[in-house]
Scaffold this motif. Structure first.
Motif, PDB file in Angstrom:
ATOM      1  N   MET A  73       0.853  -1.183   0.000  1.00  0.00           N
ATOM      2  CA  MET A  73       0.000   0.000   0.000  1.00  0.00           C
ATOM      3  C   MET A  73       0.893   1.238   0.000  1.00  0.00           C
ATOM      4  O   MET A  73       1.819   1.353   0.795  1.00  0.00           O
ATOM      5  CB  MET A  73      -0.922   0.011   1.215  1.00  0.00           C
ATOM      6  N   VAL A  74       0.586   2.151  -0.920  1.00  0.00           N
ATOM      7  CA  VAL A  74       1.418   3.327  -1.128  1.00  0.00           C
ATOM      8  C   VAL A  74       0.549   4.577  -1.059  1.00  0.00           C
ATOM      9  O   VAL A  74      -0.583   4.578  -1.552  1.00  0.00           O
ATOM     10  CB  VAL A  74       2.079   3.281  -2.524  1.00  0.00           C
ATOM     11  N   ASN A  75       1.101   5.633  -0.460  1.00  0.00           N
ATOM     12  CA  ASN A  75       0.428   6.933  -0.505  1.00  0.00           C
ATOM     13  C   ASN A  75       1.288   7.867  -1.343  1.00  0.00           C
ATOM     14  O   ASN A  75       2.443   8.133  -1.008  1.00  0.00           O
ATOM     15  CB  ASN A  75       0.218   7.503   0.891  1.00  0.00           C
ATOM     16  N   LYS A  76       0.708   8.326  -2.435  1.00  0.00           N
ATOM     17  CA  LYS A  76       1.442   9.189  -3.361  1.00  0.00           C
ATOM     18  C   LYS A  76       0.663  10.474  -3.583  1.00  0.00           C
ATOM     19  O   LYS A  76      -0.460  10.442  -4.071  1.00  0.00           O
ATOM     20  CB  LYS A  76       1.659   8.440  -4.679  1.00  0.00           C
ATOM     21  N   LYS A  77       1.257  11.559  -3.137  1.00  0.00           N
ATOM     22  CA  LYS A  77       0.628  12.879  -3.262  1.00  0.00           C
ATOM     23  C   LYS A  77      -0.779  12.873  -2.662  1.00  0.00           C
ATOM     24  O   LYS A  77      -1.730  13.401  -3.233  1.00  0.00           O
ATOM     25  CB  LYS A  77       0.608  13.332  -4.721  1.00  0.00           C
ATOM     26  N   GLY A  78      -0.901  12.211  -1.493  1.00  0.00           N
ATOM     27  CA  GLY A  78      -2.149  12.197  -0.749  1.00  0.00           C
ATOM     28  C   GLY A  78      -3.170  11.167  -1.206  1.00  0.00           C
ATOM     29  O   GLY A  78      -4.257  11.078  -0.637  1.00  0.00           O
ATOM     30  N   ILE A  79      -2.834  10.384  -2.215  1.00  0.00           N
ATOM     31  CA  ILE A  79      -3.772   9.381  -2.744  1.00  0.00           C
ATOM     32  C   ILE A  79      -3.234   7.980  -2.457  1.00  0.00           C
ATOM     33  O   ILE A  79      -2.051   7.697  -2.694  1.00  0.00           O
ATOM     34  CB  ILE A  79      -3.982   9.562  -4.265  1.00  0.00           C
ATOM     35  N   ASP A  80      -4.082   7.112  -1.934  1.00  0.00           N
ATOM     36  CA  ASP A  80      -3.675   5.745  -1.627  1.00  0.00           C
ATOM     37  C   ASP A  80      -3.743   4.865  -2.872  1.00  0.00           C
ATOM     38  O   ASP A  80      -4.693   4.951  -3.658  1.00  0.00           O
ATOM     39  CB  ASP A  80      -4.581   5.143  -0.536  1.00  0.00           C
ATOM     40  N   HIS A  81      -2.733   4.011  -3.024  1.00  0.00           N
ATOM     41  CA  HIS A  81      -2.691   3.060  -4.134  1.00  0.00           C
ATOM     42  C   HIS A  81      -2.314   1.681  -3.603  1.00  0.00           C
ATOM     43  O   HIS A  81      -1.620   1.558  -2.582  1.00  0.00           O
ATOM     44  CB  HIS A  81      -1.669   3.485  -5.190  1.00  0.00           C
ATOM     45  N   LYS A  82      -2.745   0.664  -4.318  1.00  0.00           N
ATOM     46  CA  LYS A  82      -2.441  -0.722  -3.943  1.00  0.00           C
ATOM     47  C   LYS A  82      -1.704  -1.393  -5.100  1.00  0.00           C
ATOM     48  O   LYS A  82      -2.157  -1.358  -6.246  1.00  0.00           O
ATOM     49  CB  LYS A  82      -3.742  -1.472  -3.635  1.00  0.00           C
ATOM     50  N   GLY A 110       7.916   3.758 -11.914  1.00  0.00           N
ATOM     51  CA  GLY A 110       7.592   5.162 -11.701  1.00  0.00           C
ATOM     52  C   GLY A 110       6.440   5.365 -10.750  1.00  0.00           C
ATOM     53  O   GLY A 110       6.204   6.477 -10.271  1.00  0.00           O
ATOM     54  N   MET A 111       5.711   4.276 -10.459  1.00  0.00           N
ATOM     55  CA  MET A 111       4.619   4.367  -9.493  1.00  0.00           C
ATOM     56  C   MET A 111       5.187   4.672  -8.101  1.00  0.00           C
ATOM     57  O   MET A 111       4.670   5.503  -7.360  1.00  0.00           O
ATOM     58  CB  MET A 111       3.858   3.037  -9.477  1.00  0.00           C
ATOM     59  N   VAL A 112       6.256   3.970  -7.764  1.00  0.00           N
ATOM     60  CA  VAL A 112       6.951   4.200  -6.496  1.00  0.00           C
ATOM     61  C   VAL A 112       8.441   4.273  -6.800  1.00  0.00           C
ATOM     62  O   VAL A 112       8.970   3.405  -7.491  1.00  0.00           O
ATOM     63  CB  VAL A 112       6.731   3.032  -5.505  1.00  0.00           C
ATOM     64  N   HIS A 113       9.092   5.295  -6.293  1.00  0.00           N
ATOM     65  CA  HIS A 113      10.532   5.403  -6.489  1.00  0.00           C
ATOM     66  C   HIS A 113      11.244   4.990  -5.199  1.00  0.00           C
ATOM     67  O   HIS A 113      11.023   5.588  -4.148  1.00  0.00           O
ATOM     68  CB  HIS A 113      10.919   6.827  -6.869  1.00  0.00           C
ATOM     69  N   MET A 114      12.057   3.953  -5.313  1.00  0.00           N
ATOM     70  CA  MET A 114      12.797   3.433  -4.166  1.00  0.00           C
ATOM     71  C   MET A 114      14.282   3.442  -4.450  1.00  0.00           C
ATOM     72  O   MET A 114      14.709   3.130  -5.568  1.00  0.00           O
ATOM     73  CB  MET A 114      12.385   1.990  -3.867  1.00  0.00           C
ATOM     74  N   ILE A 115      15.034   3.781  -3.438  1.00  0.00           N
ATOM     75  CA  ILE A 115      16.495   3.678  -3.516  1.00  0.00           C
ATOM     76  C   ILE A 115      16.937   2.743  -2.416  1.00  0.00           C
ATOM     77  O   ILE A 115      16.622   2.969  -1.233  1.00  0.00           O
ATOM     78  CB  ILE A 115      17.152   5.057  -3.368  1.00  0.00           C
ATOM     79  N   LEU A 116      17.611   1.676  -2.793  1.00  0.00           N
ATOM     80  CA  LEU A 116      18.074   0.692  -1.821  1.00  0.00           C
ATOM     81  C   LEU A 116      19.579   0.789  -1.688  1.00  0.00           C
ATOM     82  O   LEU A 116      20.301   0.815  -2.688  1.00  0.00           O
ATOM     83  CB  LEU A 116      17.663  -0.724  -2.253  1.00  0.00           C
ATOM     84  N   PHE A 117      20.048   0.847  -0.447  1.00  0.00           N
ATOM     85  CA  PHE A 117      21.477   0.968  -0.159  1.00  0.00           C
ATOM     86  C   PHE A 117      21.875  -0.198   0.736  1.00  0.00           C
ATOM     87  O   PHE A 117      21.387  -0.329   1.855  1.00  0.00           O
ATOM     88  CB  PHE A 117      21.731   2.309   0.537  1.00  0.00           C
ATOM     89  N   SER A 118      22.741  -1.063   0.222  1.00  0.00           N
ATOM     90  CA  SER A 118      23.180  -2.243   0.968  1.00  0.00           C
ATOM     91  C   SER A 118      24.702  -2.253   1.063  1.00  0.00           C
ATOM     92  O   SER A 118      25.379  -1.509   0.351  1.00  0.00           O
ATOM     93  CB  SER A 118      22.693  -3.514   0.262  1.00  0.00           C
ATOM     94  N   PRO A 119      25.260  -3.101   1.924  1.00  0.00           N
ATOM     95  CA  PRO A 119      26.728  -3.173   2.023  1.00  0.00           C
ATOM     96  C   PRO A 119      27.387  -3.479   0.677  1.00  0.00           C
ATOM     97  O   PRO A 119      28.510  -3.033   0.425  1.00  0.00           O
ATOM     98  CB  PRO A 119      26.958  -4.319   3.025  1.00  0.00           C
ATOM     99  N   GLU A 120      26.685  -4.221  -0.182  1.00  0.00           N
ATOM    100  CA  GLU A 120      27.245  -4.535  -1.497  1.00  0.00           C
ATOM    101  C   GLU A 120      27.487  -3.276  -2.316  1.00  0.00           C
ATOM    102  O   GLU A 120      28.416  -3.218  -3.132  1.00  0.00           O
ATOM    103  CB  GLU A 120      26.312  -5.476  -2.275  1.00  0.00           C
ATOM    104  N   ASP A 121      26.645  -2.241  -2.095  1.00  0.00           N
ATOM    105  CA  ASP A 121      26.818  -0.994  -2.837  1.00  0.00           C
ATOM    106  C   ASP A 121      28.125  -0.294  -2.479  1.00  0.00           C
ATOM    107  O   ASP A 121      28.636   0.515  -3.262  1.00  0.00           O
ATOM    108  CB  ASP A 121      25.641  -0.045  -2.568  1.00  0.00           C
TER     109      ASP A 121
END
Length: 363
Positions: A73-82, A110-121
């Protein structure tokens, strides 16, 4: 933009879990190999359709189960999306946005923008160029659907050309058909090179300031995009290499051979930098990525930190903590160490034990 919750069913070591998240700092803690990273991975799969570990879909499904489900479940610009993701061992994955099935993964990006940072990075700089290309592709595919289309088409043509190169060793007259594939490779490859070049230039504007602060002004970092072939002579170079490609049964030039160099005070730290310089540059790269994405999408991305804090010294840790203020961040760690408790306002704490989750009091 923030993630409200994720629900897992038969995903990795989770039979079932429903995990709420706060719009702030969320801590997932527990011993190693309990399933903390699996939660971050499930979020990333929902955002990008791919595992950040490079795992195949069938590897994400709980042992002895035919399928797995993820619901985010995501909230984007005040609107909930599934977002629903359905993983199956025998068939391709299925996905739906707000209950409507999608046909192409590009509809989800583009629906959700995620940046993942792990030790491998932290090893991205000293590792091979494949890691750095992967960084470019994973971020650009989230930001630019046109890039994703070019990359997908390019990879299809590349695979077909490489298959043809292998067939030519048995049937020489097939070499005449390479012209068709060469033209297609150039068509998509040129666009990939242009977009990557623009992206690296944008990163440079941001990363130099971040790195100057991280190094106390002692070091200047510059990224240099290194395409394996220039746009102007792409098709000509493919022709010149044709005999060599036929001999080695593989395409030797193109975006699949590109790299990025990291120059600190004009020294290539991929080869000559200390581990400290490489780690500082890797951290600068991730922080620059956060800012660039925020600029592009006019919103803040969701940040996933997978056990990175334990890998950073005090100075780098402090800088990272300052940068994530105001960004929804989901952090995994083995313990609630004093640094995290004292440095951040933590909005939610979740203990992870052998595929089960337990919400604890907010800190």
């Amino acid at each position: 933009m923030h993630i409200s919750s994720v629900e897992l069913k038969n995903y990795r070591n989770y039979e079932y879990a429903s995990i709420p998240f706060q719009d702030g700092i969320n801590i997932l803690y527990g011993d190693n190999a309990q399933g903390k990273t699996n939660i971050l991975e499930s979020l990333y799969v929902c955002a990008t359709t791919k595992s950040h570990r490079g795992s195949k879909d069938k590897e994400l499904i709980r042992l002895e189960q035919p399928e797995a489900h993820i619901r985010m479940m995501v909230n984007k610009k005040g609107i909930d999306h599934k977002i629903d993701m359905h993983l199956r061992k025998q068939k391709g994955k299925g996905a739906a946005i707000d209950g409507m099935p999608i046909k192409k993964s590009s509809e989800l990006l583009g629906m959700v923008h995620m940046i993942l940072f792990s030790p491998e990075d932290l090893s991205i700089i000293k590792n091979g160029p494949g890691e750095r290309r992967r960084f470019l592709d994973m971020e650009l595919c989230q930001l630019d659907k046109i890039y994703m289309s070019h990359l997908s088409n390019y990879n299809k043509v590349l695979n077909q050309r490489n298959t043809l190169l292998k067939q030519i060793s048995f049937q020489k007259d097939l070499a005449e058909t390479l012209d068709i594939w060469d033209q297609q490779m150039v068509k998509y490859g040129v666009n990939i090179i242009k977009i990557r070049d623009t992206f690296v230039k944008e990163l440079n504007e941001i990363i130099s300031v971040i790195h100057d602060r991280l190094s106390g002004g002692r070091e200047h970092l510059f990224l240099e995009y290194e395409p394996s072939v220039t746009i102007e002579n792409y098709e000509e170079q493919l022709g010149k290499r044709r005999e060599q490609d036929i001999r080695i049964l593989s395409t030797g030039i193109g975006p699949h051979r590109d790299d990025i160099s990291f120059l600190v005070n004009d020294m290539d730290i991929r080869k000559f930098g200390s581990q400290g310089q490489q780690r500082t540059a890797a951290l600068s790269l991730k922080l620059a990525e956060i800012e660039l994405v925020a600029r592009r999408i006019k919103d803040k991305p969701v940040l996933l930190l997978d056990d990175v804090l334990s890998e950073l010294d005090g100075n780098r840790k402090n800088y990272l903590m300052d940068c994530i203020k105001g960004i929804q961040t989901i952090i995994t760690c083995t313990g609630l160490d004093e640094f995290v408790e004292g440095r951040l306002h933590i909005d939610q704490v979740i203990k992870v034990t052998n595929g089960t989750v337990k919400l604890e009091n907010h800190v």
